[in-house]
Structures are given as structure tokens and as C-alpha cells.
Design a protein around this motif. Structure first.
Motif, PDB file in Angstrom:
ATOM      1  N   SER A  62      71.705  45.860 -52.264  1.00 16.37           N
ATOM      2  CA  SER A  62      72.878  45.013 -52.495  1.00 16.37           C
ATOM      3  C   SER A  62      72.618  44.199 -53.768  1.00 16.37           C
ATOM      4  O   SER A  62      71.569  44.326 -54.403  1.00 16.37           O
ATOM      5  CB  SER A  62      73.147  44.116 -51.277  1.00 16.37           C
ATOM      6  N   GLY A  63      73.570  43.361 -54.126  1.00 14.53           N
ATOM      7  CA  GLY A  63      73.456  42.604 -55.368  1.00 14.53           C
ATOM      8  C   GLY A  63      72.241  41.693 -55.403  1.00 14.53           C
ATOM      9  O   GLY A  63      71.635  41.472 -56.467  1.00 14.53           O
ATOM     10  N   THR A  64      71.866  41.179 -54.257  1.00  8.19           N
ATOM     11  CA  THR A  64      70.737  40.251 -54.213  1.00  8.19           C
ATOM     12  C   THR A  64      69.440  40.927 -54.681  1.00  8.19           C
ATOM     13  O   THR A  64      68.566  40.271 -55.256  1.00  8.19           O
ATOM     14  CB  THR A  64      70.588  39.673 -52.783  1.00  8.19           C
ATOM     15  N   MET A  67      69.395  40.470 -58.256  1.00  5.07           N
ATOM     16  CA  MET A  67      69.070  39.064 -58.569  1.00  5.07           C
ATOM     17  C   MET A  67      67.553  38.862 -58.486  1.00  5.07           C
ATOM     18  O   MET A  67      66.930  38.301 -59.391  1.00  5.07           O
ATOM     19  CB  MET A  67      69.747  38.117 -57.555  1.00  5.07           C
ATOM     20  N   PHE A  89      75.988  31.088 -54.851  1.00  2.00           N
ATOM     21  CA  PHE A  89      75.169  32.138 -55.462  1.00  2.00           C
ATOM     22  C   PHE A  89      74.236  31.582 -56.535  1.00  2.00           C
ATOM     23  O   PHE A  89      73.147  32.108 -56.747  1.00  2.00           O
ATOM     24  CB  PHE A  89      76.060  33.298 -55.912  1.00  2.00           C
ATOM     25  N   ARG A  92      71.427  30.461 -54.564  1.00  2.00           N
ATOM     26  CA  ARG A  92      70.538  31.581 -54.194  1.00  2.00           C
ATOM     27  C   ARG A  92      69.567  31.903 -55.329  1.00  2.00           C
ATOM     28  O   ARG A  92      68.383  32.168 -55.097  1.00  2.00           O
ATOM     29  CB  ARG A  92      71.361  32.817 -53.817  1.00  2.00           C
ATOM     30  N   THR A 136      75.548  31.936 -63.007  1.00  2.00           N
ATOM     31  CA  THR A 136      76.484  32.815 -62.310  1.00  2.00           C
ATOM     32  C   THR A 136      77.786  32.793 -63.104  1.00  2.00           C
ATOM     33  O   THR A 136      78.365  31.730 -63.284  1.00  2.00           O
ATOM     34  CB  THR A 136      76.753  32.277 -60.886  1.00  2.00           C
ATOM     35  N   SER A 138      80.842  34.436 -62.471  1.00  2.00           N
ATOM     36  CA  SER A 138      81.996  34.284 -61.574  1.00  2.00           C
ATOM     37  C   SER A 138      81.425  33.847 -60.228  1.00  2.00           C
ATOM     38  O   SER A 138      80.829  34.642 -59.518  1.00  2.00           O
ATOM     39  CB  SER A 138      82.710  35.636 -61.465  1.00  2.00           C
ATOM     40  N   THR A 140      81.555  33.254 -56.716  1.00  2.00           N
ATOM     41  CA  THR A 140      82.455  33.753 -55.677  1.00  2.00           C
ATOM     42  C   THR A 140      82.749  32.708 -54.600  1.00  2.00           C
ATOM     43  O   THR A 140      83.806  32.744 -53.975  1.00  2.00           O
ATOM     44  CB  THR A 140      81.831  34.999 -55.026  1.00  2.00           C
ATOM     45  N   ASP A 166      74.394  36.421 -63.444  1.00  2.00           N
ATOM     46  CA  ASP A 166      74.914  37.053 -62.232  1.00  2.00           C
ATOM     47  C   ASP A 166      76.410  37.241 -62.460  1.00  2.00           C
ATOM     48  O   ASP A 166      77.182  36.285 -62.434  1.00  2.00           O
ATOM     49  CB  ASP A 166      74.642  36.149 -61.024  1.00  2.00           C
ATOM     50  N   ILE A 168      78.107  39.493 -60.611  1.00  2.00           N
ATOM     51  CA  ILE A 168      78.337  40.409 -59.488  1.00  2.00           C
ATOM     52  C   ILE A 168      79.829  40.497 -59.153  1.00  2.00           C
ATOM     53  O   ILE A 168      80.340  41.587 -58.881  1.00  2.00           O
ATOM     54  CB  ILE A 168      77.435  40.010 -58.289  1.00  2.00           C
ATOM     55  N   THR A 169      80.556  39.371 -59.239  1.00  2.15           N
ATOM     56  CA  THR A 169      82.020  39.468 -59.092  1.00  2.15           C
ATOM     57  C   THR A 169      82.744  39.218 -60.428  1.00  2.15           C
ATOM     58  O   THR A 169      83.965  39.019 -60.446  1.00  2.15           O
ATOM     59  CB  THR A 169      82.573  38.495 -58.024  1.00  2.15           C
ATOM     60  N   GLN A 191      80.077  46.878 -54.248  1.00  2.00           N
ATOM     61  CA  GLN A 191      81.200  46.545 -53.337  1.00  2.00           C
ATOM     62  C   GLN A 191      82.150  45.517 -53.938  1.00  2.00           C
ATOM     63  O   GLN A 191      82.880  44.851 -53.219  1.00  2.00           O
ATOM     64  CB  GLN A 191      80.632  46.029 -51.995  1.00  2.00           C
ATOM     65  N   LYS A 192      82.150  45.436 -55.256  1.00  2.00           N
ATOM     66  CA  LYS A 192      82.965  44.410 -55.929  1.00  2.00           C
ATOM     67  C   LYS A 192      83.962  45.107 -56.863  1.00  2.00           C
ATOM     68  O   LYS A 192      84.753  45.919 -56.413  1.00  2.00           O
ATOM     69  CB  LYS A 192      82.023  43.467 -56.686  1.00  2.00           C
TER      70      LYS A 192
HETATM   71  C1  LIG Z   1      78.363  35.994 -57.414  1.00  2.00           C
HETATM   72  C2  LIG Z   1      77.576  36.718 -56.373  1.00  2.00           C
HETATM   73  N1  LIG Z   1      76.249  36.802 -56.528  1.00  2.00           N
HETATM   74  C3  LIG Z   1      75.482  37.431 -55.631  1.00  2.00           C
HETATM   75  C4  LIG Z   1      76.015  38.023 -54.515  1.00  2.00           C
HETATM   76  C5  LIG Z   1      75.107  38.681 -53.527  1.00  2.00           C
HETATM   77  O1  LIG Z   1      75.354  40.024 -53.462  1.00  2.00           O
HETATM   78  P1  LIG Z   1      75.008  40.879 -52.155  1.00  2.00           P
HETATM   79  O2  LIG Z   1      75.714  40.247 -50.995  1.00  2.00           O
HETATM   80  O3  LIG Z   1      75.530  42.239 -52.530  1.00  2.00           O
HETATM   81  O4  LIG Z   1      73.534  40.864 -52.004  1.00  2.00           O
HETATM   82  C6  LIG Z   1      77.385  37.955 -54.296  1.00  2.00           C
HETATM   83  C7  LIG Z   1      77.993  38.550 -53.086  1.00  2.00           C
HETATM   84  O5  LIG Z   1      79.041  38.159 -52.631  1.00  2.00           O
HETATM   85  C8  LIG Z   1      78.186  37.291 -55.258  1.00  2.00           C
HETATM   86  O6  LIG Z   1      79.503  37.215 -55.097  1.00  2.00           O
END
Ligand SMILES: Cc1ncc(COP(=O)(O)O)c(C=O)c1O
Length: 382
Positions: A62-64, A67, A89, A92, A136, A138, A140, A166, A168-169, A191-192
Motif C-alpha cells: 500500500s502507499g505506506t 512512505m 498523513f 504518519r 504531503t 494532498s 487526504t 507524499d 498519494i492522493t 487505489q487512488k
Molecule cells: C495522503 C496519503 N498518504 C498516505 C496514505 C497511506 O496509504 P495506504 O493506506 O495505501 O498505506 C494515504 C491513504 O489514504 C493518503 O491519502
């Protein structure tokens, strides 16, 4: 039967063409067939990330995972990094940096604020020896869009500082010009905006980031970038890839290329604008500030006297429209409408209609139809 609408900022709806491609019989990953598909995916991702100069790596994660890889591959324990955070995020990223023993210079903002690039410039001046800036694009959790172009222009002047973004979105929803803006590491998740099921992450690595890699001593194995780069030269992956997702990715990338990345972003801007105007016409307050609103998700304050969790529940159970609630301290206080990826005008109209019916049921007073009318005006340009 109830027709379902997935209006969240991830996972996002997957087009039928992409789903069908993934249903094809399995192929082995150590074959010319897979190599051709894999290189097509890398090439398509470069188009989406708007990079020719950086390498693009794909992980089955996944995106994490992406990261975490950015921290493990760019730094040594004890390095100082500036973490800009104005949401879940960003928090995170700080957590990951701390787990790896980095010294975090914390630029912490309210979730309703935009990161101020001037603060990044000041933090860099005041902390000589800093090795990274992490932001980050965007956010989320809050819908806030941070100005990574301006931050990129600042960090570019520091040859030993990598800028980790980041997105990711962000990717596919807002402009993100990796090369032009000097972004060293940019990441997204399948998944984005890529319109796939969860399970793939992609990351760009600039020349500057590779120099950081060479110096880095943090432990890494599955996410060791060099393993991916060496295998990329042989048109393959170090570990078993998510074969079906890679095939699906090519189908999604074909759709993105056919529309054109600029048009994809413009469509997201239109959908976001219609969602915002629709909610405002209902008398609702937007959560993100006007100077920093992204196109991926629209968070909205729950009006006084209305149960925020009931909004999400009624929309899902009664009308089949899944939106997201607030996260952490904003659980029950905001709701979030996602419009990232495979979305069109009538997804927004449907969602606003369900929102109006839900709010009416919950006793909130407003002019019925006003939200839909405002969204239609955006789409009609009138
Ligand atoms: C901006 C952002 N960073 C990181 C993530 C983490 O990604 P994942 O849930 O795929 O690990 C998300 C997931 O919603 C996100 O929106």
C-alpha cells in the motif's frame, strides 16, 4: 437491489475495463510477456508523474510502504529532517521518521491550515545540516493542498537536502510536475487516482535522491530501492510483483493517456468545484481554507445539531452512497466526499442528492435542490 456508489478518497471505483483485465489468466513474472507489461507500466507512470529524469519504482504494497521506503532509503539514523504536517498523513510521516531514529524538525500546523513555504525556508536556514524536507501534497484527512512547487523551489538550492512528497492522493487529481518543480521523491498508491484496487505503490527517485541513497545506512530489505533499480534494468522486479495489478495498471494508464493528464486534472478540478459549490449552497461550511483546497476530496463541517456519524451511515445504508467520515479528532465533526479517479459529473450530482435527502431526514434546514442546482451550474458553466 441497491446500486452502490463509492465516493471515498481511496479505495476508489475501478473501471470495468481495468477489472476485466485483471481477471485474465495468470502469467509468470519471469517471462518476456510480463517484462513488456511491466516496462509499459513504468513508462505510463513516468507520464503521470510528469518525469523523464527520475526513476520510477513499483512496489507490491500500500502507499505506506512507499512512505516508509522514502525514509529508509534516504537517511542515516540521527539525520535531521523537516516534516511539514497538517493532517493525519503528515503525522504518519513523522512517526515513520521517528521509528527510524531521525531527528524531526516539526513544522506542525492545524489541519485547516496550509503549510507555509516561508517556514520551510526559515527551518532550512536555522538548521544547517538538515538532510530532508517531507511534505504531503494532498492531505487526504483535511483536503488541504500544500504548495510543493514553492517548497521545491526552496529546497532546490540545498544540494544535500532531498524533498520527499507524499502525493498519494495528489497524482492524477492535482498538478504535480516532478521534474519541473524539483521534487526528489514523489509517491502514489494504486487505489487512488490510478483507478485500481489497493495493493501497488509507485515512487519516483531523482538523481539527488540516489545520492542520498548512497550515503544512507538505515536498514532496508524489501523496500531497498537499489534492488528495484537493478531489476528494472533487466525489465523485472526483485520480488514477485502483483502481476494482475500491473496488467490492470496498464489499462488504467491507457485511459489516462487517452484523456490526457492535463484534462484528467481539469476534470478533477471541475468535480471538486461542483462539490464545494453544492455543499456551500446547502449552507454547509468547507473544512479546507480557500487558499489551499485540493481536487481529491472535499471535507465539510457537520452542521450544528446534526449527528455527523449518522450522515455517513444514512447515506451508505439508505442510499448506497459511501462517503468518508472525519479522522482522529475530526471523527463525527466533518464528512469527506471523495472524487479522485474514475469519477464524472453525475457521481457528484448523485452524491449531493443523497446528501440533501440525508440532511433533510436529520432535520437540517436548507433549500431542497439547492446543492444539485449549484453543481449543475458549475458543470454547465453558467
Ligand atoms: C495522503 C496519503 N498518504 C498516505 C496514505 C497511506 O496509504 P495506504 O493506506 O495505501 O498505506 C494515504 C491513504 O489514504 C493518503 O491519502
Amino acid at each position: 437491489m441497491q446500486k452502490k456508489y463509492l465516493m471515498t478518497p481511496g479505495p476508489t471505483p475501478v473501471p470495468a475495463e481495468v477489472l476485466l483485465t485483471q481477471a485474465a489468466p495468470m502469467i509468470h513474472h519471469r517471462t518476456p510477456d510480463f517484462s513488456a507489461a511491466f516496462m509499459e507500466a513504468i513508462d505510463g507512470l513516468k507520464y503521470v508523474f510528469q518525469t523523464e529524469a527520475s526513476d520510477v519504482l513499483i512496489f507490491a504494497s500500500s502507499g505506506t510502504g512507499a512512505m516508509e521506503s522514502s525514509i529508509a532509503n534516504c537517511f542515516c539514523a540521527g539525520d535531521s529532517v523537516i516534516v511539514c504536517r497538517n493532517g493525519k498523513f503528515g503525522d504518519r510521516m513523522k512517526q515513520i521518521a521517528e521509528v527510524y531514529g531521525l531527528n524531526v524538525i516539526d513544522l506542525n500546523y492545524e489541519w485547516t491550515q496550509v503549510v507555509d513555504p516561508a517556514d520551510v525556508a526559515t527551518a532550512l536556514e536555522e538548521n544547517p545540516g538538515v538532510r530532508g524536507v517531507i511534505v504531503t501534497q494532498s492531505e487526504t484527512s483535511s483536503g488541504v493542498l500544500n504548495d510543493v512547487e514553492r517548497i521545491g523551489a526552496i529546497v532546490r538550492e540545498y544540494p544535500d537536502v532531498v524533498l520527499i512528497v507524499d502525493s498519494i492522493t495528489g497524482i492524477g487529481a492535482v498538478e504535480c510536475k516532478t521534474d519541473e518543480w524539483g521534487l526528489d521523491v514523489v509517491m502514489t498508491g494504486s487505489q487512488k487516482g490510478l483507478m485500481l484496487p489497493p495493493g501497488l505503490a509507485a515512487i519516483t527517485v531523482s538523481e539527488k535522491a540516489w545520492r542520498a541513497y548512497e550515503r544512507s545506512t538505515l536498514p532496508k530489505f524489501y523496500f531497498d530501492w537499489k534492488k528495484y533499480k537493478k531489476n528494472l534494468e533487466k525489465q523485472t522486479t526483485p520480488f514477485t510483483p502483483a502481476v494482475s495489478l500491473v496488467l490492470g495498471l496498464n489499462e488504467a494508464l491507457k485511459m489516462i493517456r487517452a484523456e490526457g493528464i492535463e484534462n484528467v486534472i481539469a476534470r478533477h478540478a471541475r468535480l471538486a468545484e461542483a462539490t464545494r459549490k453544492g455543499c456551500e449552497a446547502l449552507g454547509l461550511q468547507l473544512f479546507a481554507p480557500p487558499e489551499g483546497r485540493g481536487n481529491a476530496v472535499t471535507p465539510v463541517w457537520v452542521p450544528d445539531g446534526v449527528d455527523g456519524k449518522a450522515i455517513v451511515k444514512i447515506m451508505k445504508d439508505k442510499y448506497g452512497v459511501t462517503i468518508a467520515g472525519g479522522q482522529d479528532e475530526y471523527a463525527g465533526r466533518i464528512f469527506r466526499v471523495g472524487h479522485l479517479g474514475y469519477f464524472g459529473e453525475f457521481d457528484i450530482i448523485t452524491t449531493l442528492a443523497a446528501l440533501e435527502m440525508t440532511l433533510a431526514e436529520l432535520g437540517y434546514e436548507f433549500e431542497r435542490g439547492a446543492g444539485i442546482k449549484a453543481a449543475e451550474a458549475v458543470f454547465m458553466g453558467a
